[in-house]
Write a protein that holds these residues in place. Sequence first.
Motif, short mmCIF file in Angstrom:
data_model
loop_
_atom_site.label_atom_id
_atom_site.label_comp_id
_atom_site.label_asym_id
_atom_site.label_seq_id
_atom_site.Cartn_x
_atom_site.Cartn_y
_atom_site.Cartn_z
N CYS A 63 8.00 7.88 39.01
CA CYS A 63 9.47 7.79 39.26
C CYS A 63 9.76 6.32 39.85
O CYS A 63 9.61 6.37 40.94
CB CYS A 63 9.87 8.92 40.16
N THR A 64 9.76 5.29 39.27
CA THR A 64 9.93 3.96 39.69
C THR A 64 11.47 3.37 39.08
O THR A 64 11.85 3.71 37.92
CB THR A 64 8.86 3.07 39.39
N CYS A 65 11.89 2.45 39.80
CA CYS A 65 12.99 1.66 39.31
C CYS A 65 12.78 0.91 37.95
O CYS A 65 13.52 0.90 37.10
CB CYS A 65 13.37 0.82 40.60
N GLU A 66 11.64 0.33 37.93
CA GLU A 66 11.22 -0.34 36.48
C GLU A 66 11.51 0.52 35.18
O GLU A 66 11.77 0.05 34.25
CB GLU A 66 9.82 -0.87 36.62
N GLU A 67 11.35 1.78 35.42
CA GLU A 67 11.16 2.91 34.36
C GLU A 67 12.55 3.78 34.45
O GLU A 67 12.40 4.64 33.92
CB GLU A 67 10.06 3.65 34.35
N LYS A 68 13.49 3.09 35.11
CA LYS A 68 14.74 3.98 35.22
C LYS A 68 15.30 4.73 34.03
O LYS A 68 15.62 5.64 33.83
CB LYS A 68 15.89 3.32 36.20
N ASP A 69 15.28 3.48 32.90
CA ASP A 69 16.10 3.87 31.81
C ASP A 69 15.47 4.91 31.07
O ASP A 69 15.91 5.84 30.49
CB ASP A 69 16.31 2.63 30.87
N ASP A 80 10.66 19.73 39.44
CA ASP A 80 11.98 19.77 40.21
C ASP A 80 12.33 18.67 41.08
O ASP A 80 13.33 18.07 41.19
CB ASP A 80 12.05 21.12 41.07
N VAL A 81 11.26 18.23 41.79
CA VAL A 81 11.33 17.01 42.52
C VAL A 81 11.81 15.90 41.84
O VAL A 81 12.23 15.07 42.11
CB VAL A 81 9.94 17.01 43.70
N VAL A 100 14.92 11.40 39.95
CA VAL A 100 15.61 10.62 38.96
C VAL A 100 17.11 10.52 38.84
O VAL A 100 17.75 9.44 38.83
CB VAL A 100 15.33 11.17 37.59
N LYS A 101 17.58 11.55 39.21
CA LYS A 101 19.22 11.55 39.59
C LYS A 101 19.59 10.84 40.81
O LYS A 101 20.67 10.26 40.57
CB LYS A 101 19.56 13.20 39.83
N GLY A 102 18.80 10.29 41.63
CA GLY A 102 19.15 9.66 42.62
C GLY A 102 18.79 8.11 42.38
O GLY A 102 18.75 7.34 43.44
N ASP A 129 19.91 5.72 40.51
CA ASP A 129 20.69 4.70 40.32
C ASP A 129 21.11 4.21 41.78
O ASP A 129 21.29 2.87 41.91
CB ASP A 129 22.13 5.47 39.61
N LYS A 130 21.43 4.89 42.75
CA LYS A 130 21.69 4.46 44.18
C LYS A 130 20.64 3.84 44.62
O LYS A 130 20.92 3.01 45.39
CB LYS A 130 22.23 5.73 44.79
N GLU A 131 19.52 4.43 44.51
CA GLU A 131 18.32 3.83 45.10
C GLU A 131 18.17 2.44 44.70
O GLU A 131 17.81 1.55 45.50
CB GLU A 131 17.04 4.83 45.15
N CYS A 132 17.82 2.29 43.29
CA CYS A 132 17.49 1.00 42.88
C CYS A 132 18.38 0.04 42.95
O CYS A 132 18.20 -1.14 43.22
CB CYS A 132 17.24 1.45 41.26
N LYS A 133 19.90 0.39 42.93
CA LYS A 133 21.10 -0.34 43.24
C LYS A 133 20.83 -1.23 44.73
O LYS A 133 21.15 -2.54 44.89
CB LYS A 133 22.43 0.42 42.83
#
Length: 869
Positions: free
Chosen positions: A616-622, A653-654, A659-661, A663-667
């Motif tokens: 679960c990293t920003c690089e693979e967000k899409d 579940d975690v 993943v749902k968060g 967008d906010k974290e990576c931005k």
Amino acid sequence: MDLFWISFVFISVIHTTTSHYSCGPYRKCLCYSDNKMDCSRTMLPLGQICKEIGNVTRPNITRLYAEYNGINQVCSAYLEGCERLTSMYLTGNNISEISNNAFNNFKILKFLDISNNSLRVYREKGDHILVFPTSLETLMLNGNFKHEVTGNETYPDLQNLYQLTTLQIDGLKNTPFPKCYRYIRSLKYLKVSGLNGYCNLPLVTNNTFESLLHLQELNISSCNITSIHAGAFQKLSMLEVLDLSQNMQLGFQNLRNVSFGLQFTNIQVLNYSKVYTTFGIGTRVQKRDICYLWNTTLREFSANSNRLILFETNAIALLPKTLNIVRLEDNKFTFSLYLLQVVCLSNLTELYSNMQNAAHKPSLYFQQPENLVPKYASDLDDCPFMKESFLRNISNSIDGCPYFEPNKRINFSEHLPRFPKKLKKLYLADSTLQYNVTSIFINPPNNEIEYIDISGNVLYSWAEPVGPFPKLRYLDLSRNYCSYVRPIATKYLSSVENLQFHQNFLGLVLSDANEGSQIFDNLTNVKVLNLSSNIIKYMAPTVFSKLTKLEKLDLSVNNIDAWTVDVSNLNSLKYLNLRFNALRSLPRSLRTKLEDNLKRHGGRFKIDLRNNTIACTCEEKDFLKWMLKYKTSMVGFRGYIFQDNTGKRISADVFIAMVKGLDKECKSYVLIIVLSSIGLSIFLAILIGALIYKNRWKLRYLIRLSKIRHFGYRDMTNETENTEYIYDAFISYADENSQFVSDKLVPYLENQGLKLCLHGRDFQPGRNIIDNILQAIRNSKKTVTILSDDFVKSTWCMYEFNMARMDNVYSRQGSNCLVVVMFENIPAGHMSNEMLNWIQLNTYLEYTTNSEGEQLFWQSLHEAIECIN
């Protein structure tokens, strides 16, 4: 399948219904929605169970299972309340008595199983006679022969069961079925088998079954039969299925007498499997053995596990023209003229010949009869159908069927092998076929073959086309150790829809940009492609470019770490199995294609990414958001291996919450990441420049050293070949394995007079490690590599392995100066492609701590070092 048990299998399938609730006395039983009550293994008295059933009005129980309950007696009092049953299962109890009036009130009972009890079913003179409901259609009495055999037993009188269609019973020696069975006109299926009870019929005479005039199926498997009279089945005119399997003292020659009687029946299926011991001498099928089969209506013939080695020349032509299915699995067939006469089976549609030359456990030898050659005995005259003139006429009447004149030399070039024109299915799996497949023309070219299974052989290379197969739909080439396929090899496979190519070694050829990208170009109609377990790490981008109809692709259990394949033409792909790989994401092109296919075909696509690592990293967000969107399409989603950005494993579940968060974290960190990256780049540029300037002379030295190392492995024409070595062997090992080397390997080999080179003992102090390694390899006759998990993790160890490998190829012209010792099992994913390729192509030694195996290991290692190639 044994038609005898169709009704029983149907009932057993219903028995597995999952909709149930507790019921019965003390709620120990289970009741099902299909009117079944199961009280088996509850040890409840039969009287209590029936009383409970009698009190139940909804639902209406019609089938009762009371198996293995310790019931020892059945009488009318115990059965009160069970009168509405249609089926009753009482097998595996200890019933020794059934009263005369026990079933008086049963008017609709159709199925009764009282097998494997202690009943006196096989009455002697003056014994009690069992009385069963006249409504019975199926009766199972087998397994009740538990008392000492006196030789005076006889079969029970069942003539009042005028609706009986299926009977399973034990078989009595020298005892024909009584004449009263003539009155049971409905009796169609009889099973007298030692596999389900007691059966001892060493001699089957002409009157053993003569009273069973209406039988359609007879099973007398595993009955210790040694001889059968020629007229044993002659009066069974309605007989369609006969099972004589697992009578291992019967022998193949008795088929002459069996088939004589079958001429007068309506025989469709004959099972003559395992009529010979597993370890006997080979069996040659002669014309006289199968002669009378020509005059039968046989459609299916099984002769598995008989150690058959060949058919007498022209004998195959005597198999009946009605024959559709032949099963000859687990035999020992070898090459002979009979192979050219398979085409004589003009109506053959299915041929099962798997497991030729298969190995068997030696313990079976002591569990089977003595390996005696069955004596040939028959009171029949010579069969008229085996005359040469008759055989010649058969050959002339069948297109392509060759006839070979006795004692005449045959020119094989004049008789190309042909398939039976109507053959649809061919099975040759696990038959020790070991070939480099070259060009084979299949005759006739307009054959009907739809299904071929040649898995589990050793077809290690496939360079030329085999065919044509204009109607072939299914091809199984799995488990064949195949490492090479040329594109032209699939020339005649354009009609194949399902190709199973798993468990081979196609990884290297599939990565080839030229041949690898064209291997599947001819398979334009393939819908299912299985390439699981093929040591694939990388695939040529256009490898699947022509598979426009591909729906299911299995690439599981490989070592793929990045998707490199062009999917623009995979417009039908619905299922992708990528389990057990090293993937962390999927590219946008593949995701988009799956979405397009979803819109184009409807339904939903399926992907299996289990046993990969999804971080679960920003690089693979899409990719992660796409996974979440289509999580119902992810097979076993909650079992995936998820990690947070620190590498810690997290639950599904975690993962979903993270993943749902994203967008906010990576931005929040985008600007910081950009500025930090710019600053870091400037800092690294300055630092690298300073280091280069400071170490400019050292770098020049390293460049010079690299040149020396390079030219040190060139095969210079003006150099004299080095044949004088200082050491017998250079031992390459990881420090973690030093105890094994110092305590066992060195003492043993040096005590044998060998001179060894060890890096901790013989390397020149103060000298560059690389120079020491190269000098040790070149001054040693052999390099011995102690291969372990620690070894492949060590940079220096892998350097020593590769230098020895290069020395073997370029300086010693492939003279096998590298000896690999497999010290422990290493997962394939831990080894480099070069090491995997070496291990597949070269023999290695495997270390074992078993006393006898270890002694053999040391001897083999000593010989490998001493050997001069």
